[in-house]
Design a protein around this motif. Sequence first.
Motif, PDB file in Angstrom:
ATOM      1  N   ALA A  10     -24.972  47.748 -52.822  1.00 28.53           N
ATOM      2  CA  ALA A  10     -24.705  48.831 -51.870  1.00 28.53           C
ATOM      3  C   ALA A  10     -23.417  48.568 -51.092  1.00 28.53           C
ATOM      4  CB  ALA A  10     -25.879  49.005 -50.911  1.00 28.53           C
ATOM      5  N   LYS A  11     -23.223  47.343 -50.658  1.00 26.67           N
ATOM      6  CA  LYS A  11     -21.986  46.989 -49.935  1.00 26.67           C
ATOM      7  C   LYS A  11     -20.767  47.150 -50.830  1.00 26.67           C
ATOM      8  CE  LYS A  11     -24.307  43.824 -46.784  1.00 26.67           C
ATOM      9  NZ  LYS A  11     -24.623  42.420 -46.501  1.00 26.67           N
ATOM     10  N   ALA A  12     -20.863  46.671 -52.056  1.00 35.34           N
ATOM     11  CA  ALA A  12     -19.726  46.752 -52.986  1.00 35.34           C
ATOM     12  C   ALA A  12     -19.351  48.196 -53.294  1.00 35.34           C
ATOM     13  CB  ALA A  12     -20.044  45.999 -54.277  1.00 35.34           C
ATOM     14  N   ILE A  17     -33.550  54.823 -68.762  1.00 29.95           N
ATOM     15  CA  ILE A  17     -33.267  54.794 -67.329  1.00 29.95           C
ATOM     16  C   ILE A  17     -33.654  53.423 -66.792  1.00 29.95           C
ATOM     17  CG2 ILE A  17     -33.880  55.748 -65.076  1.00 29.95           C
ATOM     18  CD1 ILE A  17     -34.387  58.421 -66.532  1.00 29.95           C
ATOM     19  N   THR A  18     -32.776  52.823 -66.004  1.00 25.72           N
ATOM     20  CA  THR A  18     -33.023  51.506 -65.449  1.00 25.72           C
ATOM     21  C   THR A  18     -33.037  51.575 -63.930  1.00 25.72           C
ATOM     22  OG1 THR A  18     -31.856  50.491 -67.319  1.00 25.72           O
ATOM     23  CG2 THR A  18     -32.198  49.122 -65.381  1.00 25.72           C
ATOM     24  N   PHE A  19     -34.110  51.103 -63.326  1.00 23.33           N
ATOM     25  CA  PHE A  19     -34.174  50.947 -61.880  1.00 23.33           C
ATOM     26  C   PHE A  19     -33.696  49.542 -61.551  1.00 23.33           C
ATOM     27  CE2 PHE A  19     -37.726  54.135 -62.081  1.00 23.33           C
ATOM     28  CZ  PHE A  19     -37.170  55.064 -61.236  1.00 23.33           C
ATOM     29  N   LEU A  20     -32.851  49.433 -60.560  1.00 23.91           N
ATOM     30  CA  LEU A  20     -32.361  48.124 -60.142  1.00 23.91           C
ATOM     31  C   LEU A  20     -32.649  47.904 -58.667  1.00 23.91           C
ATOM     32  CD1 LEU A  20     -28.861  48.251 -61.871  1.00 23.91           C
ATOM     33  CD2 LEU A  20     -30.901  47.081 -62.689  1.00 23.91           C
ATOM     34  N   ALA A  21     -33.139  46.735 -58.334  1.00 23.72           N
ATOM     35  CA  ALA A  21     -33.392  46.381 -56.933  1.00 23.72           C
ATOM     36  C   ALA A  21     -32.127  45.754 -56.344  1.00 23.72           C
ATOM     37  CB  ALA A  21     -34.551  45.398 -56.842  1.00 23.72           C
ATOM     38  N   ASP A  22     -31.929  45.975 -55.065  1.00 25.38           N
ATOM     39  CA  ASP A  22     -30.775  45.417 -54.352  1.00 25.38           C
ATOM     40  C   ASP A  22     -31.241  44.945 -52.975  1.00 25.38           C
ATOM     41  OD1 ASP A  22     -28.125  44.756 -53.728  1.00 25.38           O
ATOM     42  OD2 ASP A  22     -27.594  46.801 -53.165  1.00 25.38           O
ATOM     43  N   MET A  51     -39.831  46.877 -59.539  1.00 24.02           N
ATOM     44  CA  MET A  51     -39.146  48.030 -60.053  1.00 24.02           C
ATOM     45  C   MET A  51     -39.849  48.543 -61.312  1.00 24.02           C
ATOM     46  SD  MET A  51     -36.862  48.284 -57.675  1.00 24.02           S
ATOM     47  CE  MET A  51     -36.150  49.783 -58.239  1.00 24.02           C
ATOM     48  N   GLU A  52     -40.443  47.625 -62.081  1.00 24.23           N
ATOM     49  CA  GLU A  52     -41.160  48.053 -63.280  1.00 24.23           C
ATOM     50  C   GLU A  52     -42.336  48.961 -62.922  1.00 24.23           C
ATOM     51  OE1 GLU A  52     -42.207  44.753 -65.787  1.00 24.23           O
ATOM     52  OE2 GLU A  52     -40.186  43.909 -65.626  1.00 24.23           O
ATOM     53  N   ALA A  53     -43.029  48.635 -61.828  1.00 26.02           N
ATOM     54  CA  ALA A  53     -44.168  49.465 -61.409  1.00 26.02           C
ATOM     55  C   ALA A  53     -43.697  50.857 -61.006  1.00 26.02           C
ATOM     56  CB  ALA A  53     -44.908  48.789 -60.256  1.00 26.02           C
ATOM     57  N   TRP A  54     -42.556  50.928 -60.360  1.00 23.36           N
ATOM     58  CA  TRP A  54     -42.014  52.229 -59.949  1.00 23.36           C
ATOM     59  C   TRP A  54     -41.658  53.054 -61.191  1.00 23.36           C
ATOM     60  CZ3 TRP A  54     -36.945  53.078 -56.696  1.00 23.36           C
ATOM     61  CH2 TRP A  54     -36.923  54.375 -56.215  1.00 23.36           C
ATOM     62  N   ALA A  55     -40.998  52.413 -62.171  1.00 21.59           N
ATOM     63  CA  ALA A  55     -40.649  53.114 -63.407  1.00 21.59           C
ATOM     64  C   ALA A  55     -41.908  53.613 -64.115  1.00 21.59           C
ATOM     65  CB  ALA A  55     -39.845  52.193 -64.320  1.00 21.59           C
ATOM     66  N   LYS A  56     -42.941  52.781 -64.145  1.00 19.24           N
ATOM     67  CA  LYS A  56     -44.193  53.191 -64.776  1.00 19.24           C
ATOM     68  C   LYS A  56     -44.803  54.366 -64.024  1.00 19.24           C
ATOM     69  CE  LYS A  56     -48.675  51.473 -66.251  1.00 19.24           C
ATOM     70  NZ  LYS A  56     -49.600  50.344 -66.256  1.00 19.24           N
ATOM     71  N   ASP A  57     -44.815  54.292 -62.691  1.00 18.82           N
ATOM     72  CA  ASP A  57     -45.372  55.366 -61.879  1.00 18.82           C
ATOM     73  C   ASP A  57     -44.596  56.666 -62.061  1.00 18.82           C
ATOM     74  OD1 ASP A  57     -47.281  56.226 -59.800  1.00 18.82           O
ATOM     75  OD2 ASP A  57     -45.472  56.427 -58.565  1.00 18.82           O
TER      76      ASP A  57
END
Length: 92
Positions: free
Chosen positions: A26-28, A15-20, A1-7
């Motif tokens: 997503a279910k919750a 802004i925080t990207f979170l992996a799931d 996710m850090e690479a995506w934020a950098k890109d």
Amino acid sequence: MEAWAKDMGIAGSNITFLADPNAVVAKALGMVLDHPGPVAKLGPNRSKRFTMFVEDGTIKIIALSEGPDDPAGDDDPSNSCIDSVLAKIAAL
């Protein structure tokens, strides 16, 4: 996710990207993409196209992009894109 934020040019911002990877969040949230069309192409445990604005642990906005004939939100993702979400935040 850090690479995506950098890109995306937002590394180090508020802004925080979170992996799931197991779709727990997503279910919750009721945001699992379970329509047979996209699932046949993408596989199970995918989330719908959405943006969530959370402030101090409280969900303030969930902006979902999907339509009756567009369960993945590919045809019109605008509801969960930045301009739309910033307008929703400004209206709070």
